[in-house]
Design a protein around this motif. Structure first.
Motif, short mmCIF file in Angstrom:
data_model
loop_
_atom_site.label_atom_id
_atom_site.label_comp_id
_atom_site.label_asym_id
_atom_site.label_seq_id
_atom_site.Cartn_x
_atom_site.Cartn_y
_atom_site.Cartn_z
N ARG A 30 -38.05 36.51 6.80
CA ARG A 30 -39.20 35.93 5.65
C ARG A 30 -38.96 34.49 5.31
NH1 ARG A 30 -38.91 40.48 1.38
NH2 ARG A 30 -40.24 39.14 0.12
N LYS A 31 -37.63 34.09 5.18
CA LYS A 31 -37.46 32.79 4.85
C LYS A 31 -37.83 31.69 5.58
CE LYS A 31 -33.21 31.60 3.57
NZ LYS A 31 -31.76 31.44 3.21
N GLU A 32 -37.62 32.12 6.83
CA GLU A 32 -38.14 31.16 8.01
C GLU A 32 -39.46 30.91 8.12
OE1 GLU A 32 -37.80 31.07 13.00
OE2 GLU A 32 -36.11 32.05 11.92
N SER A 33 -40.15 32.05 8.09
CA SER A 33 -41.70 31.89 7.97
C SER A 33 -42.11 31.14 6.55
CB SER A 33 -42.40 33.45 7.82
OG SER A 33 -43.60 33.40 7.60
N LEU A 34 -41.50 31.27 5.64
CA LEU A 34 -42.03 30.70 4.46
C LEU A 34 -41.39 29.27 4.28
CD1 LEU A 34 -43.38 30.87 1.79
CD2 LEU A 34 -41.38 31.89 0.74
N ALA A 35 -40.44 28.97 5.17
CA ALA A 35 -39.91 27.48 5.18
C ALA A 35 -41.15 26.62 5.88
CB ALA A 35 -38.77 27.40 5.94
N ALA A 36 -41.64 27.45 7.00
CA ALA A 36 -42.61 26.67 7.75
C ALA A 36 -43.96 26.55 6.90
CB ALA A 36 -43.16 27.69 8.66
N GLU A 37 -44.25 27.43 6.06
CA GLU A 37 -45.50 27.27 5.05
C GLU A 37 -45.18 26.31 4.32
OE1 GLU A 37 -47.98 29.72 1.56
OE2 GLU A 37 -46.48 30.80 2.72
N LEU A 38 -43.96 26.10 3.46
CA LEU A 38 -43.60 25.00 2.81
C LEU A 38 -43.59 23.69 3.29
CD1 LEU A 38 -40.62 26.64 0.65
CD2 LEU A 38 -42.74 25.92 -0.29
N GLU A 39 -43.27 23.49 4.52
CA GLU A 39 -43.27 22.38 5.23
C GLU A 39 -44.57 21.92 5.42
OE1 GLU A 39 -41.95 18.98 6.92
OE2 GLU A 39 -40.66 20.57 6.10
N ARG A 40 -45.56 22.80 5.73
CA ARG A 40 -47.07 22.39 5.94
C ARG A 40 -47.66 21.88 4.40
NH1 ARG A 40 -51.40 25.11 4.80
NH2 ARG A 40 -50.19 27.02 4.35
N LEU A 41 -47.21 22.83 3.32
CA LEU A 41 -47.75 22.58 2.38
C LEU A 41 -47.38 21.20 1.62
CD1 LEU A 41 -47.81 26.16 0.68
CD2 LEU A 41 -49.97 24.70 1.17
N SER A 42 -45.89 20.91 1.82
CA SER A 42 -45.41 19.51 1.28
C SER A 42 -46.06 18.52 1.93
CB SER A 42 -43.88 19.72 1.45
OG SER A 42 -43.41 19.89 2.68
N GLY A 43 -46.32 18.81 3.44
CA GLY A 43 -46.97 17.60 3.97
C GLY A 43 -48.39 17.12 3.55
N GLY A 44 -49.21 18.12 3.06
CA GLY A 44 -50.33 18.02 2.32
C GLY A 44 -50.13 17.35 1.03
N TRP A 45 -49.23 18.01 0.12
CA TRP A 45 -48.96 17.23 -0.92
C TRP A 45 -48.37 15.67 -0.87
CZ3 TRP A 45 -49.14 18.09 -6.07
CH2 TRP A 45 -48.35 17.38 -6.87
N ARG A 46 -47.78 15.33 0.04
CA ARG A 46 -47.50 13.86 0.59
C ARG A 46 -48.68 13.20 0.92
NH1 ARG A 46 -42.59 16.51 2.55
NH2 ARG A 46 -43.56 16.25 4.71
N ALA A 47 -49.65 14.04 1.75
CA ALA A 47 -50.73 13.03 2.00
C ALA A 47 -51.60 12.80 1.04
CB ALA A 47 -51.39 14.03 3.35
N LEU A 48 -51.61 13.66 -0.40
CA LEU A 48 -52.37 13.60 -1.06
C LEU A 48 -51.93 12.18 -2.02
CD1 LEU A 48 -52.74 16.95 -2.80
CD2 LEU A 48 -54.64 15.64 -1.74
N GLY A 49 -50.62 11.93 -1.58
CA GLY A 49 -50.06 10.58 -2.35
C GLY A 49 -49.67 11.05 -3.66
N ALA A 50 -49.28 12.38 -3.71
CA ALA A 50 -48.86 12.98 -5.27
C ALA A 50 -47.88 12.04 -5.79
CB ALA A 50 -48.34 14.37 -5.21
N ARG A 51 -47.84 11.83 -7.25
CA ARG A 51 -46.87 11.01 -7.60
C ARG A 51 -46.01 12.03 -8.81
NH1 ARG A 51 -47.55 7.69 -4.14
NH2 ARG A 51 -48.70 6.06 -4.20
N ALA A 52 -45.33 11.47 -9.51
CA ALA A 52 -44.57 12.20 -10.42
C ALA A 52 -45.27 12.50 -11.82
CB ALA A 52 -43.31 11.35 -10.88
N ARG A 53 -46.47 11.77 -11.90
CA ARG A 53 -47.49 12.02 -12.94
C ARG A 53 -48.62 13.12 -12.65
NH1 ARG A 53 -48.24 5.96 -14.47
NH2 ARG A 53 -45.95 5.33 -14.77
N ALA A 54 -48.69 13.43 -11.30
CA ALA A 54 -49.58 14.34 -10.97
C ALA A 54 -49.53 15.76 -11.65
CB ALA A 54 -49.46 14.45 -9.29
N PRO A 55 -50.49 16.48 -11.89
CA PRO A 55 -50.35 17.80 -12.40
C PRO A 55 -49.68 18.69 -11.66
CG PRO A 55 -52.79 16.83 -12.26
CD PRO A 55 -52.03 16.05 -11.66
N GLY A 56 -48.83 19.31 -12.24
CA GLY A 56 -47.99 20.15 -11.74
C GLY A 56 -46.59 19.73 -11.16
N ALA A 57 -46.54 18.27 -11.05
CA ALA A 57 -45.43 17.53 -10.47
C ALA A 57 -44.00 17.91 -10.84
CB ALA A 57 -45.45 16.25 -10.42
#
Length: 140
Positions: A52-79
């Motif tokens: 389950r961790k392996e599967s979720l780690a892949a999802e986290l990797e995908r989602l974090s790539g999207g977060w970085r692509a948004l140019g999310a900063r420390a002041r972004a909501p939820g940061a």
């Protein structure tokens, strides 16, 4: 200490960090379950959690790539919540790693002790094995 789940439900639906926070919360939960399974020496549960961790780690990797692509900063909501969850996940993961290392050391020490007993000529019943005694060639 406030619950991270309570904080998640209070976040607005437009929060770009919400999907990543939700995945990180699930990851933290898995790490907590892993810690409990390590404490119980529950190998079958650990195997299930690892998958389950392996599967979720892949999802986290995908989602974090999207977060970085948004140019999310420390002041972004939820940061701030995202950073707190990441710190919690890191601490749990490092702690679990230390537990695994300790369990591995103990298992290796037990195996070495058993190997020494076998080499000394003791069987599983604790009795000496006569066939392991030294013999001269042609004796027997």
């Amino acid at each position: 200490m406030r619950s991270l789940e309570t904080e998640t439900s209070a976040q607005p639906a437009t929060d770009p960090a919400a999907p990543l926070c939700a995945a990180l919360e699930r990851f933290v939960s898995l790490l907590e379950q892993e810690r409990e399974a390590l404490g119980r020496h529950d190998a079958s549960r650990l195997a299930e959690l690892a998958a389950r961790k392996e599967s979720l780690a892949a999802e986290l990797e995908r989602l974090s790539g999207g977060w970085r692509a948004l140019g999310a900063r420390a002041r972004a909501p939820g940061a701030a919540k995202l950073a707190a969850l990441a710190r919690r996940a890191r601490a749990l993961n490092e702690g679990n790693g230390r537990l695994v290392a300790a369990l591995e050391r103990h298992a290796r020490a037990r195996l070495a002790a058993l190997g020494a007993l076998l080499a000394a000529g003791y069987g599983p019943d604790g009795a000496a094995r006569p066939f392991l005694r030294a013999r001269a060639l042609g004796e027997g």
